[in-house]
Structures are given as C-alpha cells and as structure tokens.
Design an enzyme around this catalytic site. Structure first.
Site, PDB file in Angstrom:
ATOM      1  N   CYS A 133       0.823  -1.209   0.000  1.00  0.00           N
ATOM      2  CA  CYS A 133       0.000   0.000   0.000  1.00  0.00           C
ATOM      3  C   CYS A 133       0.866   1.271   0.000  1.00  0.00           C
ATOM      4  CB  CYS A 133      -0.982  -0.042   1.172  1.00  0.00           C
ATOM      5  SG  CYS A 133      -2.357   1.121   1.006  1.00  0.00           S
ATOM      6  N   HIS A 134       0.926   2.005   1.111  1.00  0.00           N
ATOM      7  CA  HIS A 134       1.821   3.162   1.186  1.00  0.00           C
ATOM      8  C   HIS A 134       3.211   2.783   1.688  1.00  0.00           C
ATOM      9  CE1 HIS A 134      -2.067   5.337   1.009  1.00  0.00           C
ATOM     10  NE2 HIS A 134      -1.351   6.235   0.365  1.00  0.00           N
ATOM     11  N   GLU A 164      -5.474   7.241  -4.484  1.00  0.00           N
ATOM     12  CA  GLU A 164      -5.268   8.410  -3.618  1.00  0.00           C
ATOM     13  C   GLU A 164      -6.326   9.466  -3.892  1.00  0.00           C
ATOM     14  OE1 GLU A 164      -3.819   8.790  -0.548  1.00  0.00           O
ATOM     15  OE2 GLU A 164      -1.893   8.250  -1.449  1.00  0.00           O
TER      16      GLU A 164
END
Length: 226
Positions: A133-134, A164
């Site tokens: 993910c991030h 996002e």
C-alpha cells in the site's frame, strides 16, 4: 544467506494526516494479515518503527479476528509497547523486511536512512524486501551499495494515484507515491481501485493496497522458500 526464520515488519511513527487535523499511523490490517501468514509458515516476527516506542495505529477493525489475534498476541503486544528504532536493529537477524503502509508512512519512511540501510543490508545478504500500500514510500529513496535505486527497472505495485484521488487525499499527501516510484525507474502496474494486486520481481515483493496484504505475505514466504 543463512536463514534466521525471522521477518521484520516496519511501521510508521507519523500520526498526523497533513493539515487535515485527522490522525493516521500504520494501517493495522496491513501488519496483521502478513503476520498471520508469516507465523503460520513458521517465522518469528519482529517489529520496528521510525521513532521507536509505541507507534500510532490506524484502520483497526475489531470485527476482524486476524487483527484481534495480532493485538492479543503476547509477543506482538510487548513489541508494540516499545518498538526499537531502525538504528537499534541488526539486519543480520532477518530473512526479510516488510514495509507496512498507512498514510503516515508517506511522511517518515522515505528519508529515514537507518531504515533504508536495514532493508539494503537484508536485500544484499540475499533476503527479501516487501512493501504494501503506502509502505513502498520506503522504497523511493532506497539505494543499494553501488548507489543504484533498488526499484530501478523493477516491477512494483503500490497505492495508485487513482486510489489516492478516490480517498480524497491526492492533495494532502506530501508526494504521489506511484509517480515517485516511476521517477526512480520502477515499472509500476495497478489493478482497479482497491482490488488485490501483488507483484513479485526477484526478491522484491510489493502490493497495491490493504486487500493485497495477505498476498504480499504469501509471496514473501514463497520467495524465501525458493
């Protein structure tokens, strides 16, 4: 490499979502679900966070038995109460490192040199580097001993610019993760928003979003078994 049967999970220490007034942190399911995969495969799991101590948590869902099991595990609970900092950890103790996401990672993962050194040393010793993910924010500035970016020329997945925008944070995050990875030479691919997508390129394993967390864990286990 000599196997240690231990995997390191890296967590953000950043708890503020830009100027929104909202809190953030590491995204619990992205830690819990790979932890379940790793432990069921016979691995020990250690935790590390950027600033040490108790890292901020986000995304908790108490109806998820995997998240509950993670938080209730005595070994994990003790570590979450007092995580070490990257500079306190010896890379030689680990077969792999997993960068867990949560928006907080966008602020403190990219420029933490001690965390980058951990991942570099694990990778160059023949271990795996993974991110979900991030979490791939930690890969943006990660260079190998020869100065090359680890992700240059590699196939990767990460939280996409479209995702996002879909969560309304495209103008809140300090940079656009997909774009930054591509600027470092990575070959980013994305599935439809919020659909599971895991990419394996050698000993680099990346996943697009929370739905990809279990798959990332499974892929790491396969890479280490090869």
């Amino acid at each position: 490499m000599s196997r240690t049967n231990t995997i390191l999970i890296a967590l953000t220490s950043h708890d503020r979502l830009g100027d929104t007034g909202r809190s953030t942190g590491y995204y619990l399911p992205e830690a819990a679900h790979p932890w379940k995969v790793f432990t069921e495969a016979g691995y020990h799991v250690d935790l590390v966070s950027i600033r040490g101590g108790q890292p901020p948590m986000d995304g908790a869902d108490t109806s998820d038995p995997v998240q509950r099991a993670f938080l209730d595990d005595a070994r994990i609970a003790a570590q979450l109460a007092a995580t070490p900092r990257p500079s306190d950890v010896d890379a030689a103790g680990y077969d792999a490192i997993l960068y867990v996401g949560g928006h907080g990672a966008m602020w403190d993962f990219p420029d933490d040199q001690a965390l980058a050194a951990l991942a570099r040393d694990i990778y160059e010793a023949g271990g795996a580097v993974a991110a979900v993910c991030h979490g791939p924010a930690g890969l943006v500035n990660l260079t190998l001993s020869n100065g090359a970016y680890l992700i240059d020329g590699k196939n990767v997945a990460a939280f996409t610019n479209a995702e996002e925008a879909a969560v309304g944070l495209i103008d809140v995050v300090p940079f656009h993760l997909q774009t930054a990875l591509e600027e470092r030479g990575a070959k980013h691919t994305g599935a439809d928003d919020f659909q599971a997508h895991v990419v394996v390129d050698g000993r680099l394993v990346t996943g697009q979003n929370p739905a990809s967390a279990t798959g990332v864990g499974e892929a790491v286990v396969k890479v280490l078994a090869a």
